[in-house]
Design an enzyme around this catalytic site. Structure first.
Site, PDB file in Angstrom:
ATOM      1  N   ASP A  63       9.713 -15.623  39.283  1.00  0.00           N
ATOM      2  CA  ASP A  63      10.362 -16.548  40.223  1.00  0.00           C
ATOM      3  C   ASP A  63      11.882 -16.418  40.138  1.00  0.00           C
ATOM      4  OD1 ASP A  63      10.895 -17.933  37.823  1.00  0.00           O
ATOM      5  OD2 ASP A  63       9.053 -19.101  38.065  1.00  0.00           O
ATOM      6  N   ASP A  65      15.706 -18.318  40.245  1.00  0.00           N
ATOM      7  CA  ASP A  65      16.516 -19.533  40.143  1.00  0.00           C
ATOM      8  C   ASP A  65      17.894 -19.234  40.706  1.00  0.00           C
ATOM      9  OD1 ASP A  65      14.537 -20.999  38.752  1.00  0.00           O
ATOM     10  OD2 ASP A  65      15.067 -19.931  36.917  1.00  0.00           O
ATOM     11  N   ASP A 137      21.016 -20.687  27.220  1.00  0.00           N
ATOM     12  CA  ASP A 137      20.551 -20.479  25.842  1.00  0.00           C
ATOM     13  C   ASP A 137      20.897 -19.095  25.278  1.00  0.00           C
ATOM     14  OD1 ASP A 137      18.685 -19.428  27.609  1.00  0.00           O
ATOM     15  OD2 ASP A 137      16.959 -20.528  26.825  1.00  0.00           O
TER      16      ASP A 137
HETATM   17  P1  ATP Z   1      10.812 -17.249  32.411  1.00  0.00           P
HETATM   18  O1  ATP Z   1      10.847 -18.007  33.698  1.00  0.00           O
HETATM   19  O2  ATP Z   1      10.493 -15.829  32.523  1.00  0.00           O
HETATM   20  O3  ATP Z   1      10.031 -17.933  31.381  1.00  0.00           O
HETATM   21  P2  ATP Z   1      13.573 -17.950  32.341  1.00  0.00           P
HETATM   22  O4  ATP Z   1      14.718 -17.394  31.538  1.00  0.00           O
HETATM   23  O5  ATP Z   1      13.696 -17.878  33.823  1.00  0.00           O
HETATM   24  O6  ATP Z   1      12.293 -17.218  31.832  1.00  0.00           O
HETATM   25  P3  ATP Z   1      13.311 -20.764  32.654  1.00  0.00           P
HETATM   26  O7  ATP Z   1      12.649 -21.731  31.753  1.00  0.00           O
HETATM   27  O8  ATP Z   1      12.766 -20.540  34.012  1.00  0.00           O
HETATM   28  O9  ATP Z   1      13.347 -19.397  31.851  1.00  0.00           O
HETATM   29  O10 ATP Z   1      14.845 -21.199  32.736  1.00  0.00           O
HETATM   30  C1  ATP Z   1      15.761 -20.629  33.658  1.00  0.00           C
HETATM   31  C2  ATP Z   1      17.121 -20.480  32.996  1.00  0.00           C
HETATM   32  O11 ATP Z   1      17.610 -21.768  32.592  1.00  0.00           O
HETATM   33  C3  ATP Z   1      17.112 -19.647  31.713  1.00  0.00           C
HETATM   34  O12 ATP Z   1      17.233 -18.279  31.984  1.00  0.00           O
HETATM   35  C4  ATP Z   1      18.297 -20.203  30.972  1.00  0.00           C
HETATM   36  O13 ATP Z   1      19.501 -19.647  31.454  1.00  0.00           O
HETATM   37  C5  ATP Z   1      18.289 -21.682  31.342  1.00  0.00           C
HETATM   38  N1  ATP Z   1      17.577 -22.520  30.367  1.00  0.00           N
HETATM   39  C6  ATP Z   1      16.296 -22.921  30.416  1.00  0.00           C
HETATM   40  N2  ATP Z   1      15.984 -23.698  29.374  1.00  0.00           N
HETATM   41  C7  ATP Z   1      17.106 -23.801  28.624  1.00  0.00           C
HETATM   42  C8  ATP Z   1      17.445 -24.479  27.416  1.00  0.00           C
HETATM   43  N3  ATP Z   1      16.551 -25.202  26.765  1.00  0.00           N
HETATM   44  N4  ATP Z   1      18.710 -24.357  26.964  1.00  0.00           N
HETATM   45  C9  ATP Z   1      19.638 -23.634  27.650  1.00  0.00           C
HETATM   46  N5  ATP Z   1      19.373 -22.976  28.770  1.00  0.00           N
HETATM   47  C10 ATP Z   1      18.134 -23.046  29.263  1.00  0.00           C
HETATM   48 MG    MG Z   2      12.323 -18.756  35.292  1.00  0.00          MG
END
Ligand code: ATP
Ligand code: MG
Length: 411
Positions: A63, A65, A137
């Site tokens: 997905d 963002d 993060d």
């Molecule tokens: P995936 O969707 O593949 O699990 P993702 O990196 O997109 O990985 P998400 O949970 O969708 O993870 O979060 C989107 C973005 O938001 C992350 O890439 C990160 O930059 C930020 N993020 C999410 N959770 C946190 C957190 N707990 N602390 C800091 N930043 C975060």
């Molecule tokens: Mg994501």
């Protein structure tokens, strides 16, 4: 002093913006269009986080963002098909044909002192792009891509870390884990998902930070655990769970599996990963029914002779195992029914009475229970001839099914 540091950082960002060879074929048209519309309305907007990371690693993100300077209400006004969501912080889901793109406003890093009463971090303060980058993060998740100008903002060397396959917290690991302990699970999840190593300084803080996970609301941890096992990397997640002893913390039934049960779990996890690779769905109930099966089965067999019917013993075992698991780490109620049904139906595959076969076949949970039974048969836990009879029956058309029904002498 603070401002000075900030303007220094801003200057640095400008130096770090660079053209990049991001493959636009891997970017959703919806994401590009939404960024473009936001920019046309004079807001800053970028594709951000995991999506950029995955594209740099060469695979299509699941997905997209988008991070923007527009506030939720402003985003809402630009996109007719959108809705504001979020409890912890407001963000906007823009519905674009069949896709949902998450659009969130730049935010500041959480300030340690302002925690909300219920233990949820207060991190819903809007901020600038720079502040938004800092609150991310891991370096590999702090990548911002402007698909219109084809420029990447990579303030912490995330692209390089992605290439080196390193998961590295931004800032001081100890502090960042304390600020939001879910990052401990996220670090491990990305290690499993991306097959990466955790950077030394981040890694050192993992074990000491593990106990902080107990301060996080259960629902957040639960969601994170589902992501470990429902996103196509269940097998490597299992290995990580073992390695970091997350099994003891969350799923103690996975400790001390004998080789038969371990084979069963591996086969089931492979099966789940395969399904995700084929764009199929996995129900959380199925995963948990796999994880707790060893305990259910062993207890069932242990108490079986004490009851007039084996199915009563099975029910007893199910209740007892769920009770025990819920004391350690509660499984959400909405998944318990599915789990129990998958287990309860197992016994019914042993009975080839015509009426019973058809009744089982039309049970709403048949498919999951059937898949579960097949994995049991593959790991020598269920009669192979009987499972082959079921395969024939399931794959036949209605006419041939009757014939198969009459050929119950399957052995
Ligand atoms: P995936 O969707 O593949 O699990 P993702 O990196 O997109 O990985 P998400 O949970 O969708 O993870 O979060 C989107 C973005 O938001 C992350 O890439 C990160 O930059 C930020 N993020 C999410 N959770 C946190 C957190 N707990 N602390 C800091 N930043 C975060
Ligand atoms: Mg994501």
């Amino acid at each position: 002093m603070y401002l000075k540091a900030f303007s220094h950082f801003a200057k640095k960002i400008n130096q770090l913006i660079r053209p990049t060879r991001i493959d636009h074929h891997l970017i959703s048209i919806a994401a590009i269009d939404i960024v473009s519309q936001l920019q046309e309305n004079n807001y800053e907007a970028y594709i951000v986080g995991g999506a950029v990371r995955d594209i740099l690693l060469g695979f299509p993100p699941k997905d997209f963002d988008i991070a923007t300077s527009a506030k939720p209400e402003e985003i809402r006004q630009i996109f007719k098909h959108s809705r504001i969501i979020g409890r912890r912080f407001k963000l906007v889901h823009v519905i674009y044909k069949k896709e949902i793109i998450e659009v969130s406003t730049f935010r500041t890093a959480p300030i340690e002192k302002i925690h909300m009463k219920n233990g949820i971090l207060k991190d819903n303060e809007y901020g600038s792009l720079i502040e938004d980058i800092k609150r991310r993060d891991f370096t590999i998740n702090a990548l911002y891509y402007n698909p219109i100008k084809k420029k990447l903002i990579d303030s912490y060397g995330g692209e390089n870390d992605a290439k080196k396959r390193t998961i590295k917290l931004i800032g001081e690991p100890n502090k960042r884990f304390k600020e939001d302990p879910i990052r401990v699970l996220r670090a491990l999840r990305f290690a499993a998902k991306l097959n990466m190593n955790i950077h030394r300084q981040t890694l050192i803080q993992i074990k000491p930070s593990m106990k902080l996970l107990d301060t996080i609301p259960h629902a957040r941890v639960f969601d994170e655990i589902l992501k470990f096992f429902l996103s196509g990397h269940a097998k490597s997640s299992y290995m990580i769970f073992k390695e970091y002893d997350l099994t003891t913390k969350y799923l103690p039934a996975l400790n001390n599996l004998d080789s038969n049960f371990e084979e069963f779990v591996f086969k089931a996890l492979n099966n789940c990963d395969q399904r995700i690779a084929n764009n199929k769905h996995i129900s959380p109930g199925f995963i948990f029914s796999v994880f707790l099966w060893k305990d259910v089965f062993n207890l069932w067999k242990k108490i079986e002779t004490k009851y007039p019917h084996s199915s009563i013993a099975l029910n007893e075992a199910i209740e007892s195992v769920i009770f025990k698991q819920n004391k350690v780490f509660a499984i959400q109620k909405r998944f318990l029914t599915a789990m129990s049904e998958i287990w309860r139906l197992q016994i019914r595959f042993e009975n080839l009475n015509q009426k019973k076969v058809y009744r089982l076949f039309s049970h709403p949970r048949f498919r999951a229970a059937y898949d579960f039974m097949l994995i049991r048969a593959e790991s020598k836990q269920f009669d192979k001839n009987l499972s082959e009879w079921w395969i024939k029956f399931v794959n036949a058309d209605d006419g041939s099914r009757k014939k198969i029904m009459n050929k119950k002498n399957y052995v």
